[in-house]
Design a protein around this motif. Structure first.
Motif, mmCIF file in Angstrom:
data_model
loop_
_atom_site.group_PDB
_atom_site.id
_atom_site.type_symbol
_atom_site.label_atom_id
_atom_site.label_comp_id
_atom_site.label_asym_id
_atom_site.label_seq_id
_atom_site.Cartn_x
_atom_site.Cartn_y
_atom_site.Cartn_z
ATOM 1 N N ASP A 1 0.861 -1.175 0.000
ATOM 2 C CA ASP A 1 0.000 0.000 0.000
ATOM 3 C C ASP A 1 0.903 1.232 0.000
ATOM 4 O O ASP A 1 1.509 1.563 1.020
ATOM 5 C CB ASP A 1 -0.900 -0.029 1.240
ATOM 6 C CG ASP A 1 -2.050 0.953 1.145
ATOM 7 O OD1 ASP A 1 -2.942 0.725 0.329
ATOM 8 O OD2 ASP A 1 -2.051 1.934 1.911
ATOM 9 N N GLU A 2 1.011 1.870 -1.151
ATOM 10 C CA GLU A 2 1.836 3.077 -1.262
ATOM 11 C C GLU A 2 0.909 4.286 -1.166
ATOM 12 O O GLU A 2 0.046 4.480 -2.009
ATOM 13 C CB GLU A 2 2.607 3.086 -2.577
ATOM 14 C CG GLU A 2 3.584 4.236 -2.700
ATOM 15 C CD GLU A 2 4.437 4.154 -3.954
ATOM 16 O OE1 GLU A 2 5.260 5.059 -4.172
ATOM 17 O OE2 GLU A 2 4.268 3.178 -4.714
ATOM 18 N N GLU A 3 1.104 5.067 -0.114
ATOM 19 C CA GLU A 3 0.170 6.147 0.194
ATOM 20 C C GLU A 3 0.883 7.491 0.237
ATOM 21 O O GLU A 3 1.908 7.644 0.899
ATOM 22 C CB GLU A 3 -0.504 5.867 1.541
ATOM 23 C CG GLU A 3 -1.463 6.951 2.009
ATOM 24 C CD GLU A 3 -2.071 6.595 3.357
ATOM 25 O OE1 GLU A 3 -2.908 5.677 3.404
ATOM 26 O OE2 GLU A 3 -1.686 7.233 4.365
ATOM 27 N N GLU A 4 0.320 8.449 -0.488
ATOM 28 C CA GLU A 4 0.767 9.839 -0.415
ATOM 29 C C GLU A 4 -0.395 10.661 0.140
ATOM 30 O O GLU A 4 -1.472 10.688 -0.442
ATOM 31 C CB GLU A 4 1.170 10.358 -1.794
ATOM 32 C CG GLU A 4 1.580 11.824 -1.803
ATOM 33 C CD GLU A 4 1.922 12.321 -3.198
ATOM 34 O OE1 GLU A 4 1.704 13.519 -3.457
ATOM 35 O OE2 GLU A 4 2.397 11.511 -4.016
ATOM 36 N N ARG A 5 -0.164 11.300 1.278
ATOM 37 C CA ARG A 5 -1.224 12.080 1.912
ATOM 38 C C ARG A 5 -0.802 13.540 2.057
ATOM 39 O O ARG A 5 0.176 13.866 2.719
ATOM 40 C CB ARG A 5 -1.549 11.525 3.300
ATOM 41 C CG ARG A 5 -2.732 12.234 3.983
ATOM 42 C CD ARG A 5 -2.730 11.993 5.473
ATOM 43 N NE ARG A 5 -1.590 12.630 6.128
ATOM 44 C CZ ARG A 5 -1.162 12.325 7.347
ATOM 45 N NH1 ARG A 5 -1.755 11.370 8.020
ATOM 46 N NH2 ARG A 5 -0.113 12.959 7.866
ATOM 47 N N GLN A 6 -1.561 14.418 1.392
ATOM 48 C CA GLN A 6 -1.408 15.851 1.587
ATOM 49 C C GLN A 6 -2.372 16.271 2.698
ATOM 50 O O GLN A 6 -3.539 15.883 2.694
ATOM 51 C CB GLN A 6 -1.730 16.608 0.292
ATOM 52 C CG GLN A 6 -0.903 16.208 -0.912
ATOM 53 C CD GLN A 6 0.472 16.855 -0.926
ATOM 54 O OE1 GLN A 6 0.753 17.775 -0.140
ATOM 55 N NE2 GLN A 6 1.351 16.386 -1.815
#
Length: 868
Positions: free
Chosen positions: A290-295
């Motif tokens: 699970d590759e997650e980018e959170r702004q």
């Protein structure tokens, strides 16, 4: 040689009639001296098979075969289970992860695959996130709602058994290949998937037969969500001007972009030595990333611990607030391995079954990076409250809030976390046919051993000095695509990572925060030994199964006690300035005796009555038992703690079940069941700051306000419910399936007569209504399924001082669609839509925002070739 393929969508035709039609057709073919091949593809027979297995069981059970699972757009085991009576799911980013039965907390279920317990790769969970198991690997799913003594007793909600494919269940060689693409409307992203299945049977010397089944599946899904949530709860605040209202002091806007990959492999070998003897080796491997980018925008409204300048029921203003922009860059990798070797043998009057299993799960978060940029001294607030608070910036500060150069690089946290869950199990069962009071019966007894260890190696390094004054302008991206509100500039992941990689060695480490974030390692072991004896008596129209099971549990936990203090703490080591750490060890042994009785009575050819009394338990989740606190944060008099409690007692339940089932001569079934559970030692996550010593976490530091979240045992809870299920097929090709589970629970916190809040609550994490409704249509080669799933509101967290601070998850109703067309050459075209109504997640306290998250619908187009 002539060949004919008949595709029959037989919605309301019994299986006997199908068989008779095939025999009749073959007879005509022989008369014409022509060989004809008949393939009957009766999807209605899938429902009939499920119903027949349920009818024949000596327990209350719901069954779903792989063929029925494939009729709906369910990408993993969790989502397939949600269609079954009494089952609901807990979602992560809109995808099903955990499974609850009869509205009860998912942590109160037992899950096994091929008879072996599944481990949990997550740091804090006992419940298995079964979304890591692709639905392509399944032979069937069974949800047992009553237990017999030969089953593990660690199930209050239900026992979920996952059976993977066996080639001996099919004739000859078969294979299936599927390709599909899904499209996320919210993210406007495509996601491919590929799956294949191969089964074959091999004749060996001496009449032996080997079955080989191999399944592989891979999907890379690109999707995301948009979120606004409150850090903490909404509570009564008093403003500088004297006004009072419910308000929140920190609200976050979050935008997620996710790439989630699943790879599943299964290789099953079944060796039939004779009609009465069989060996098997079943393996499963699942890889999940699970590759997650959170702004994130964090509106820190009381940054200087100030009261609001003014507040009302729907708005508030702070004059010296902060706005923080953050990027989380995280890759989470999970693996599950399950291997079980066993055999079944009938030796004269004795039957022997045995199984040796090994299961292992791990989760890694390598080089996770959380980076914060902050701008202070702003006039901030919100102009509406409720479900989706609307955030606002003062007119004079609006340009500053939109300027990236005004956000200073404040903090960088890099984490390397690893969790492992490993279990070795062995079971040995003996059975013998005997006569009891002149009636045929089966005596069965055996022993089960489980040795489990869960460990976590958790490390966080906090940097707060960077050698120069960097700002968001050095790493900025354009406006973040965020439909819930205006978001402003975000953080460019590539530019930031290049900067970190080039300069990390020169950054200044915050030793105290690093020590607090790294003293979270733990090792927990749980050894369970069980013996049982049971008897099954066959009466004229009834079957009685009764017996007793004994389980002994040996639990130990090792971790750390962490205190932030200005003064030395006796017996603890100072690992950083004002941070003291000491090892802790907990040991606990307990044993339980579990009697059970299951009665099945064939009232008539169409009506089956059942009754059961069972006793069971559920051990606390590992996150609840963890002796090392998940977080300790102290900032200018404010203390926030998230901690476990290894002294927790397990849930203990006494269960009563009654059901009546009506089976129609043609495809149809109606059932009604009632259940009652008395649960002792239920567990609730509560803010215990008012009843524990804050010095255990803050030492000599002054504490003006504290929030300490910790699981505690309540007193006694009762849960009473009714479950309805109906399946009916019609001559015109229509198929209807509906089920609903209604529950009502009462739990006592045991607060005593001086408590300021009510002592009575509903059972934590329990949903009062769970339901499904499916409309199916079959005509020739065309198949259609429209399904609706519903889960009612459930209590998540309890505030021990004020019921207005209790945290709830709102009800959830989702609509999905699946349509299929089968061609005569074995190809099948599939279209599905998931979450067509764009149902959000909403968590709240007193109706105010706790978390609101939108996912959008997903559409899937697929093509399958199969010889099944």
């Amino acid at each position: 040689m002539n060949s004919k393929i008949i595709h029959a969508r037989l919605m309301n035709v019994p299986l006997a009639a199908i068989a008779a039609a095939i025999i009749s057709f073959n007879a005509v073919a022989e008369q014409n001296q022509a060989l004809e091949t008949v393939t009957v593809t009766a999807q209605a027979a899938n429902a009939s098979s499920d119903i027949e297995r349920q009818r024949n069981s000596n327990k209350m059970v719901a069954v779903q075969t792989s063929e029925a699972i494939g009729e709906l757009p369910d990408a993993n085991v969790t989502e397939a289970l949600q269609r079954m009576p009494g089952v609901f799911i807990v979602r992560d980013q809109g995808e099903g992860r955990f499974v609850g039965v009869r509205g009860i907390d998912p942590n109160l279920n037992a899950s096994t695959i091929n008879g072996v317990s599944l481990p949990a790769p997550e740091t804090d969970s006992r419940a298995v996130a079964m979304d890591v198991i692709p639905s392509d690997l399944l032979s069937s799913l069974e949800v047992f709602k009553t237990l017999t003594p030969d089953m593990s007793a660690d199930s209050i909600g239900g026992a979920i058994e996952i059976k993977s494919l066996s080639a001996l269940d099919r004739d000859g060689r078969h294979f299936k290949l599927s390709v599909e693409n899904s499209y996320s409307e919210l993210q406007e992203e495509n996601s491919p998937k590929l799956a294949g299945t191969f089964t074959d049977r091999f004749e060996l010397d001496g009449g032996r037969e080997l079955g080989v089944a191999i399944v592989a599946s891979h999907q890379a899904r690109n999707f995301g969500s948009e979120n606004i949530e409150t850090d903490g709860i909404w509570e009564k605040l008093t403003a500088v001007d004297g006004s009072e209202a419910f308000g929140a002091v920190e609200i976050e806007q979050r935008d997620y972009t996710i790439t989630r990959e699943r790879t599943g492999l299964a290789a099953n070998f079944d060796l039939r030595l004779s009609e009465s003897s069989q060996l098997y080796l079943h393996t499963l491997y699942s890889d999940f990333s699970d590759e997650e980018e959170r702004q994130r925008n964090s509106w820190k409204l009381d940054e200087e611990n100030d009261d609001p300048a003014s507040i009302s029921a729907s708005s508030a203003v702070w004059e010296d607030a902060a706005l923080e922009k953050s990027l989380k860059d995280r890759l989470e990798e999970q693996e599950i391995l399950s291997v079980v070797f066993g055999g079944e043998h009938q030796l004269d009057q004795w039957g022997i079954e045995y199984a040796l299993g090994y299961s292992q799960a791990e989760e890694a978060e390598p080089h996770r990076r959380d980076t914060d940029f902050v701008q202070e001294g702003l006039l901030l607030g919100y102009t509406s409250a409720g479900e989706k608070p609307q955030m606002a910036v003062g007119a004079d500060d609006l340009e500053a809030a939109l300027t990236a150069a005004n956000y200073a690089l404040d903090e960088l946290v890099i984490e390397d976390n690893f969790t492992e869950d490993e279990e070795i199990s062995f079971r040995l069962d003996f059975s013998r046919e005997i006569q009891l009071a002149g009636k045929p019966s089966e005596l069965k007894f055996g022993l089960h051993e489980r040795r489990r260890e869960k460990s976590g190696d958790l490390n966080a390094t906090v940097y707060d000095g960077f050698g120069a004054d960097y700002t968001l302008a050095d790493f900025a991206m354009g406006q973040v695509d965020y439909d819930l509100a205006a978001f402003g500039p975000g953080v460019n992941k590539g530019a930031l990572n290049r900067f970190i990689d080039a300069n990390l060695s020169s950054f200044e480490v915050d030793e105290a925060e690093t020590a607090l974030g790294s003293a979270r390692d733990y090792v927990m072991s749980e050894d369970i030994s069980a013996v049982y004896v049971m008897n099954t008596i066959e009466l004229e129209r009834a079957q009685l199964v009764y017996g007793v099971r004994y389980e002994a549990t040996d639990f130990s936990a090792d971790g750390y006690r962490v205190i932030e203090s200005e003064e030395a703490v006796p017996g603890a080591e100072e690992v950083a300035e004002d941070v003291y750490v000491s090892p802790v060890h907990y040991q606990r042994d307990y044993s339980n005796l579990f009697p059970s009785v299951n009665l099945k009575y064939d009232f008539s050819d169409n009506i089956v009555l059942r009754a059961a009394y069972t006793e069971s338990l559920s051990r606390p989740s590992f996150g609840y038992l963890n002796p090392s606190p998940a977080a300790v944060e102290y900032d200018e008099g404010e203390l926030e703690v998230e901690a476990g409690n290894p002294a927790l007692d397990p849930y203990e339940a006494r269960n009563l079940d009654f059901s009546a089932e009506y089976y129609a001569d043609r495809l149809g079934m109606f059932s009604v069941s009632f259940f009652h559970k008395r649960i002792d030692n239920f567990i609730v996550v509560a803010d215990v700051a008012g009843v524990v010593d804050v010095a255990d976490y803050a030492g000599s530091l002054p504490v003006d306000d504290a929030e300490i979240l910790q699981p505690v045992n309540g007193d006694t809870a009762t849960l009473t419910g009714a479950e309805l299920a109906w399946t009916q097929g019609f001559d015109n090709g229509l198929l209807l399936r509906a089920n609903a589970t209604f529950t009502d629970s009462e739990a006592s916190l045991g607060l005593g007569p001086d408590a300021e809040r009510s002592d009575d609550i509903s059972l934590p994490n329990q949903a009062d209504l769970v339901g499904n409704f499916i409309i199916g249509y079959e005509r020739d080669a065309f198949s259609l399924r429209l399904s609706t799933t519903f889960r009612g509101e459930r209590l998540l967290e309890v505030n021990m001082e004020d019921a207005g601070g209790d945290r709830y998850e709102d009800d959830h109703m989702q609509v999905d669609l699946s349509a299929k067309y089968r061609f005569e050459n074995g190809l099948q075209l599939t279209f599905s839509g998931v979450n067509l109504t764009d149902e959000p997640l909403f968590v709240h306290n007193a109706g105010y925002n706790g978390q609101y998250e939108e996912y959008g619908p997903t559409y899937v187009l697929g093509l399958t070739y199969s010889t099944f």
